[in-house]
Design an enzyme around this catalytic site. Structure first.
Site, mmCIF file in Angstrom:
data_model
loop_
_atom_site.group_PDB
_atom_site.id
_atom_site.type_symbol
_atom_site.label_atom_id
_atom_site.label_comp_id
_atom_site.label_asym_id
_atom_site.label_seq_id
_atom_site.Cartn_x
_atom_site.Cartn_y
_atom_site.Cartn_z
ATOM 1 N N LYS A 181 16.211 16.936 15.160
ATOM 2 C CA LYS A 181 14.789 17.162 14.892
ATOM 3 C C LYS A 181 14.581 17.542 13.432
ATOM 4 O O LYS A 181 15.529 17.853 12.705
ATOM 5 C CB LYS A 181 14.250 18.265 15.804
ATOM 6 C CG LYS A 181 14.888 19.625 15.589
ATOM 7 C CD LYS A 181 14.367 20.645 16.590
ATOM 8 C CE LYS A 181 15.046 22.001 16.383
ATOM 9 N NZ LYS A 181 14.546 23.015 17.340
ATOM 10 N N ARG A 231 9.798 31.378 25.212
ATOM 11 C CA ARG A 231 9.130 30.419 24.337
ATOM 12 C C ARG A 231 8.538 29.298 25.187
ATOM 13 O O ARG A 231 7.333 29.179 25.304
ATOM 14 C CB ARG A 231 10.124 29.887 23.295
ATOM 15 C CG ARG A 231 9.492 29.061 22.194
ATOM 16 C CD ARG A 231 10.498 28.756 21.096
ATOM 17 N NE ARG A 231 11.631 27.945 21.552
ATOM 18 C CZ ARG A 231 12.640 27.581 20.763
ATOM 19 N NH1 ARG A 231 12.671 27.958 19.497
ATOM 20 N NH2 ARG A 231 13.618 26.836 21.243
ATOM 21 N N TYR A 265 3.219 30.525 -14.589
ATOM 22 C CA TYR A 265 1.902 30.960 -14.120
ATOM 23 C C TYR A 265 1.836 32.469 -13.939
ATOM 24 O O TYR A 265 2.799 33.119 -13.526
ATOM 25 C CB TYR A 265 1.573 30.289 -12.786
ATOM 26 C CG TYR A 265 1.225 28.819 -12.905
ATOM 27 C CD1 TYR A 265 0.162 28.391 -13.677
ATOM 28 C CD2 TYR A 265 1.968 27.859 -12.218
ATOM 29 C CE1 TYR A 265 -0.162 27.052 -13.789
ATOM 30 C CE2 TYR A 265 1.657 26.512 -12.303
ATOM 31 C CZ TYR A 265 0.587 26.119 -13.097
ATOM 32 O OH TYR A 265 0.274 24.784 -13.186
#
Length: 368
Positions: A38, A136, A264
């Protein structure tokens, strides 16, 4: 291996073979091996990984979603594929592509029976998942009779396996909990088999289950992270080889003065005369902002170069003040010297997260 000239993820199939053979050596000859591919085979290349493992005669594959299974079929994979979290909206496609669903509650089981019946299927293979403590997905132990009733009343499907998932198999301090999961699954499978009148295939062990709980190997084991080179312990990591090396190059070198800032939000301020290197990889490629500000590091010329300032979308800047290097030189983000698990630890996360996060825009290079 050739030096990188751009950002690439090298995938070593020889390392994959080593890992597969090592994990297989832990099994008896009758136990099947399911390879979990997966999430693009844990961030590598699902098609190439699956084709290679198919040549090695792996017994099963598993992916999370139906579209992942379709992609494998399109790539020529003929081996059975278990879909771990199928969505009912795609059940017709699942059947058309000969994929096998995990069914984990009454709603999804009834919906699949309905679609399978409409598609005039007979004994279509399904896998029933039970929850033994991970909480789950999965039927509860007291659902056995209802599952048996639903599956026995139709000829459209046949239960090919029942399975569950271990929650703490890598943590030997939680042996008691894992033992409870194994015992619970044994009770469920015994009751299910008795009620059904035949024995489906049983599988429970993940990578750490393979390594730590021989009695949980049953009819099949499922390995994901182990195939990719991580055994969830320092000791087992010695027996496995990470298959992926993430490389890049130095695009530009800057010399900055004391008080100058980098990146940044001016997140890094130089304390003196320093040198920095800009590297073409950033949070759009899977290197999250959490690795910035000297938490994460890369390797240049065999030395650590810490990421300074905030990680940008497409670039990171690193401190090379004490490293002899040049523009165009190779940079290792993770690989043999610092593996993905060690890199991930710098930001208090795990190997799974960093390797599966590597963007599909990063070029994959297959090493054979």
């Amino acid at each position: 291996m050739p030096k990188a000239k751009e950002t690439v993820l090298e995938i070593d199939l020889n390392a994959l073979k080593n890992n597969y053979e090592y994990l297989k050596s832990k099994l008896n000859g009758n136990t099947k091996f399911l390879a979990v591919v997966k999430a693009f085979a844990y961030g590598s290349d699902a098609n190439e990984i699956a084709k290679y493992l198919q040549d090695l005669k792996v017994d099963y594959f598993a992916v999370a979603y139906i579209n992942e299974g379709v992609a494998l079929r399109d790539a020529g994979i003929k081996t059975p594929i278990l879909i771990l979290h199928p969505q009912a909206v795609n059940f017709k496609t699942l059947i058309e592509r000969c994929l096998e669903p995990s069914l984990y509650n009454a709603k999804i089981l009834n919906e699949f029976i309905q679609v399978a019946s409409q598609e005039k299927q007979t004994n279509y293979p399904v896998h029933i998942k039970f929850n033994t403590g991970l909480n789950r997905l999965g039927f509860q132990e007291n659902d056995v009779d209802n599952v048996v009733s639903l599956t026995s009343e139709t000829s459209a499907i046949k239960v090919k396996s029942i399975f569950s998932h271990l929650a703490e198999s890598e943590n030997l301090n939680e042996r008691e909990f894992t033992r409870q999961q194994i015992e619970r699954f044994t009770q469920i499978s015994n009751t299910f088999t008795e009620r059904m009148g035949y024995k489906p295939m049983l599988h429970l062990a993940n990578t750490s289950g393979i390594l730590n709980y021989v009695d949980a190997h049953l009819d099949m084991v499922r390995s994901g992270i182990g195939l990719y080179g991580y055994g969830n312990s320092e000791e087992e990591n010695k027996n496995l080889k990470p298959i992926a090396t993430l490389k890049s190059v130095i695009s530009q070198i800057h010399t900055i003065k004391s008080g100058e800032t980098v990146g940044y939000n001016r997140a890094y301020k130089s304390l003196g005369l320093e040198k920095t290197a800009t590297i073409p990889i950033g949070h759009a490629d899977g290197i999250g902002r959490q690795y910035g500000n000297k938490k994460g590091f890369v390797t240049i010329a065999g030395k650590k170069a810490f990421i300074i300032g905030n990680v940008c979308m497409d670039m990171i800047m690193v401190d090379i003040t004490n490293i002899d290097c040049h523009e165009g030189d190779e940079v290792i983000i993770f690989g043999d010297h610092t593996n993905a698990s060690q890199f991930a630890q710098t930001a208090n996360t795990i190997s799974y997260e960093i390797i599966t996060a590597i963007s599909q825009r990063v070029k994959r290079v297959i090493i054979t």
